[in-house]
Design a protein around this motif. Structure first.
Motif, PDB file in Angstrom:
ATOM      1  N   LEU A   1       6.130   5.782 -18.883  1.00 56.53           N
ATOM      2  CA  LEU A   1       5.313   4.498 -18.498  1.00 56.53           C
ATOM      3  C   LEU A   1       5.558   3.698 -16.721  1.00 56.53           C
ATOM      4  O   LEU A   1       4.940   4.123 -16.234  1.00 56.53           O
ATOM      5  N   PHE A   2       6.745   3.805 -17.189  1.00 56.25           N
ATOM      6  CA  PHE A   2       7.435   3.336 -15.730  1.00 56.25           C
ATOM      7  C   PHE A   2       8.000   4.136 -14.394  1.00 56.25           C
ATOM      8  O   PHE A   2       6.910   4.259 -13.403  1.00 56.25           O
ATOM      9  N   LYS A   3       7.915   5.451 -14.620  1.00 55.56           N
ATOM     10  CA  LYS A   3       8.660   6.393 -14.045  1.00 55.56           C
ATOM     11  C   LYS A   3       7.369   7.560 -13.795  1.00 55.56           C
ATOM     12  O   LYS A   3       7.312   7.508 -12.812  1.00 55.56           O
ATOM     13  N   GLY A   4       6.799   7.368 -14.894  1.00 55.58           N
ATOM     14  CA  GLY A   4       6.029   8.589 -15.539  1.00 55.58           C
ATOM     15  C   GLY A   4       4.681   8.356 -14.125  1.00 55.58           C
ATOM     16  O   GLY A   4       3.355   9.028 -13.940  1.00 55.58           O
ATOM     17  N   VAL A   5       4.448   7.308 -14.595  1.00 52.39           N
ATOM     18  CA  VAL A   5       2.792   6.529 -14.193  1.00 52.39           C
ATOM     19  C   VAL A   5       3.190   5.299 -13.407  1.00 52.39           C
ATOM     20  O   VAL A   5       2.544   5.533 -12.193  1.00 52.39           O
ATOM     21  N   LEU A   6       3.783   4.601 -13.270  1.00 54.76           N
ATOM     22  CA  LEU A   6       3.431   3.276 -12.926  1.00 54.76           C
ATOM     23  C   LEU A   6       4.206   2.737 -11.587  1.00 54.76           C
ATOM     24  O   LEU A   6       2.998   2.910 -10.392  1.00 54.76           O
ATOM     25  N   ILE A   7       5.514   3.357 -11.503  1.00 57.19           N
ATOM     26  CA  ILE A   7       5.972   3.573 -10.231  1.00 57.19           C
ATOM     27  C   ILE A   7       5.690   4.812  -9.291  1.00 57.19           C
ATOM     28  O   ILE A   7       5.551   3.558  -8.301  1.00 57.19           O
ATOM     29  N   PRO A   8       5.351   5.854  -9.257  1.00 62.26           N
ATOM     30  CA  PRO A   8       4.540   6.346  -8.279  1.00 62.26           C
ATOM     31  C   PRO A   8       3.745   6.002  -8.029  1.00 62.26           C
ATOM     32  O   PRO A   8       3.374   6.210  -6.200  1.00 62.26           O
ATOM     33  N   VAL A   9       2.840   5.468  -8.930  1.00 57.27           N
ATOM     34  CA  VAL A   9       1.211   5.217  -8.315  1.00 57.27           C
ATOM     35  C   VAL A   9       1.212   3.685  -7.315  1.00 57.27           C
ATOM     36  O   VAL A   9       0.596   3.747  -6.820  1.00 57.27           O
ATOM     37  N   ALA A  10       2.786   3.083  -8.465  1.00 59.60           N
ATOM     38  CA  ALA A  10       2.294   2.013  -7.113  1.00 59.60           C
ATOM     39  C   ALA A  10       3.516   2.079  -5.774  1.00 59.60           C
ATOM     40  O   ALA A  10       2.640   1.773  -4.340  1.00 59.60           O
ATOM     41  N   LEU A  11       3.762   3.476  -5.655  1.00 55.81           N
ATOM     42  CA  LEU A  11       4.685   4.108  -4.511  1.00 55.81           C
ATOM     43  C   LEU A  11       3.645   4.762  -3.932  1.00 55.81           C
ATOM     44  O   LEU A  11       3.380   4.352  -2.184  1.00 55.81           O
ATOM     45  N   HIS A  12       2.226   4.737  -4.704  1.00 58.51           N
ATOM     46  CA  HIS A  12       1.157   6.420  -3.866  1.00 58.51           C
ATOM     47  C   HIS A  12       0.253   4.803  -3.108  1.00 58.51           C
ATOM     48  O   HIS A  12      -0.206   5.126  -1.646  1.00 58.51           O
ATOM     49  N   ARG A  13      -0.069   3.616  -3.503  1.00 59.76           N
ATOM     50  CA  ARG A  13      -0.753   2.573  -3.171  1.00 59.76           C
ATOM     51  C   ARG A  13       0.423   2.509  -1.587  1.00 59.76           C
ATOM     52  O   ARG A  13       0.043   1.116  -1.260  1.00 59.76           O
ATOM     53  N   LEU A  14       1.885   1.503  -1.546  1.00 58.17           N
ATOM     54  CA  LEU A  14       2.259   0.850  -1.084  1.00 58.17           C
ATOM     55  C   LEU A  14       2.456   1.896   0.490  1.00 58.17           C
ATOM     56  O   LEU A  14       2.004   1.581   1.042  1.00 58.17           O
ATOM     57  N   ILE A  15       2.524   3.313   0.206  1.00 57.78           N
ATOM     58  CA  ILE A  15       2.141   4.338   1.213  1.00 57.78           C
ATOM     59  C   ILE A  15       0.808   3.852   1.838  1.00 57.78           C
ATOM     60  O   ILE A  15       0.927   3.584   2.910  1.00 57.78           O
ATOM     61  N   ARG A  16       0.310   4.056   1.259  1.00 58.76           N
ATOM     62  CA  ARG A  16      -1.302   3.829   1.783  1.00 58.76           C
ATOM     63  C   ARG A  16      -1.728   2.393   2.705  1.00 58.76           C
ATOM     64  O   ARG A  16      -2.182   2.501   3.720  1.00 58.76           O
ATOM     65  N   ARG A  17      -1.067   1.318   1.857  1.00 59.49           N
ATOM     66  CA  ARG A  17      -1.319   0.163   2.656  1.00 59.49           C
ATOM     67  C   ARG A  17      -0.332  -0.255   3.705  1.00 59.49           C
ATOM     68  O   ARG A  17      -0.854  -0.416   4.075  1.00 59.49           O
ATOM     69  N   MET A  18       0.767   0.560   3.588  1.00 56.50           N
ATOM     70  CA  MET A  18       2.142   0.246   4.770  1.00 56.50           C
ATOM     71  C   MET A  18       1.506   1.811   6.294  1.00 56.50           C
ATOM     72  O   MET A  18       2.293   0.905   6.830  1.00 56.50           O
ATOM     73  N   GLU A  19       0.720   2.065   5.427  1.00 54.95           N
ATOM     74  CA  GLU A  19       0.581   3.411   7.123  1.00 54.95           C
ATOM     75  C   GLU A  19       2.093   3.941   7.175  1.00 54.95           C
ATOM     76  O   GLU A  19       1.889   4.191   7.887  1.00 54.95           O
ATOM     77  N   ILE A  20       2.784   4.490   5.642  1.00 61.03           N
ATOM     78  CA  ILE A  20       3.646   5.088   5.950  1.00 61.03           C
ATOM     79  C   ILE A  20       3.496   6.186   6.921  1.00 61.03           C
ATOM     80  O   ILE A  20       3.087   6.956   6.409  1.00 61.03           O
ATOM     81  N   HIS A  21       5.133   6.460   7.408  1.00 65.56           N
ATOM     82  CA  HIS A  21       4.682   7.942   7.807  1.00 65.56           C
ATOM     83  C   HIS A  21       4.844   8.756   6.611  1.00 65.56           C
ATOM     84  O   HIS A  21       5.929   8.864   6.023  1.00 65.56           O
ATOM     85  N   ARG A  22       3.738   9.806   6.678  1.00 67.01           N
ATOM     86  CA  ARG A  22       3.977  10.552   5.243  1.00 67.01           C
ATOM     87  C   ARG A  22       5.087  12.122   5.150  1.00 67.01           C
ATOM     88  O   ARG A  22       4.977  12.305   4.067  1.00 67.01           O
ATOM     89  N   GLU A  23       5.768  12.329   6.355  1.00 69.34           N
ATOM     90  CA  GLU A  23       6.771  13.363   6.439  1.00 69.34           C
ATOM     91  C   GLU A  23       7.229  12.995   5.528  1.00 69.34           C
ATOM     92  O   GLU A  23       8.510  11.401   5.993  1.00 69.34           O
ATOM     93  N   VAL A  24       9.029  14.007   5.196  1.00 70.14           N
ATOM     94  CA  VAL A  24      10.380  13.187   4.594  1.00 70.14           C
ATOM     95  C   VAL A  24      10.985  13.774   6.193  1.00 70.14           C
ATOM     96  O   VAL A  24      11.310  15.066   5.948  1.00 70.14           O
ATOM     97  N   GLU A  25      12.413  12.583   6.575  1.00 68.90           N
ATOM     98  CA  GLU A  25      12.757  13.325   7.468  1.00 68.90           C
ATOM     99  C   GLU A  25      14.163  13.327   6.513  1.00 68.90           C
ATOM    100  O   GLU A  25      14.807  12.623   6.399  1.00 68.90           O
ATOM    101  N   THR A  26      14.594  14.482   6.533  1.00 67.50           N
ATOM    102  CA  THR A  26      15.961  15.001   6.348  1.00 67.50           C
ATOM    103  C   THR A  26      17.064  15.042   7.120  1.00 67.50           C
ATOM    104  O   THR A  26      16.956  14.636   8.928  1.00 67.50           O
ATOM    105  N   VAL A  27      18.163  14.544   7.071  1.00 68.32           N
ATOM    106  CA  VAL A  27      19.846  14.522   7.637  1.00 68.32           C
ATOM    107  C   VAL A  27      20.486  16.431   7.601  1.00 68.32           C
ATOM    108  O   VAL A  27      20.753  15.929   6.656  1.00 68.32           O
TER     109      VAL A  27
END
Length: 220
Positions: free
Chosen positions: A68-94
């Motif tokens: 419930l928490f990690k498979g559904v709620l948290i991923p959905v919340a992070l998806h919305r957070l990314i869209r709302r904050m207009e975060i750069h959507r590429e994963v930058e690595t070291v």
């Protein structure tokens, strides 16, 4: 306990390690979050199977919490957070992805070579599950170290915690009160992390943690 019980338990634990490598390979935030949701689903299946073979009904609660928490709620919340904050959507690595994958393979080999002798007194199932769990923990830590984006570092932290849950359930389960307290701790940590991300975005117009070092250098 039958051979099928061992095989399925090892298959699910091994799948968790495999999905960790899939997360290390991702270069887009949405794909990373979707892969993390898959990781949580595999964790829920692994815990539910342990509940079945250990005859420990309270572990079904752990499986439900993970799903419930990690498979559904948290991923959905992070998806919305990314869209709302207009975060750069590429994963930058070291460093490159290939180098990170090689480090990941080395960490898995280290986990197996260290855990199997150390846990030799434990049962066969628990000993091998602990080796897989340590691999997941170290791969989650590797993700936190090699990712510059704060959202991907959050995913690394939660992946590390998945490994701890796998270890606890493989070692003959954990009390129900601990499972519930862990779930609430995750929820509170997620809320704090969300506030933290908003503050970074407002202050630096990015969630790349390297911006903090740049800003600190500009102040000198």
């Amino acid at each position: 306990m039958t051979t099928l019980d061992f095989d399925v338990a090892h298959l699910l634990s091994g799948l968790m390690v495999l999905v960790c490598f899939l997360m290390l390979y991702q270069d887009r935030l949405y794909s990373l979050l979707n892969t993390f949701a898959l990781h949580a689903v595999v964790l829920a299946l692994a815990v539910a199977w342990q509940a079945w073979i250990q005859a420990a009904p309270h572990l079904y609660v752990t499986a439900a919490i993970a799903l419930l928490f990690k498979g559904v709620l948290i991923p959905v919340a992070l998806h919305r957070l990314i869209r709302r904050m207009e975060i750069h959507r590429e994963v930058e690595t070291v460093g490159g992805v290939g180098l990170t994958m090689l480090f990941g393979l080395a960490l898995v080999a280290l986990s197996i070579s260290v855990m199997l002798p150390v846990a030799s007194a434990a049962g066969t199932l628990a000993r091998e599950d602990l080796a897989f769990a340590l691999s997941v923990v170290l791969l989650g830590l590797l993700m936190m170290i090699t990712r510059r984006n704060a959202v991907s570092q959050v995913v690394g932290f939660m992946t590390l915690e998945n490994g701890l849950v796998l270890a606890a359930t493989g070692a003959k389960g954990m009390p129900l009160v601990v499972e519930i307290s862990v779930a609430f701790s995750i929820l509170i940590a997620f809320i704090v992390i969300g506030i933290f991300l908003f503050r970074i975005r407002e202050r630096f117009d990015t969630v790349d943690v390297s911006a903090l070092d740049t800003f600190r250098g500009d102040r000198r």
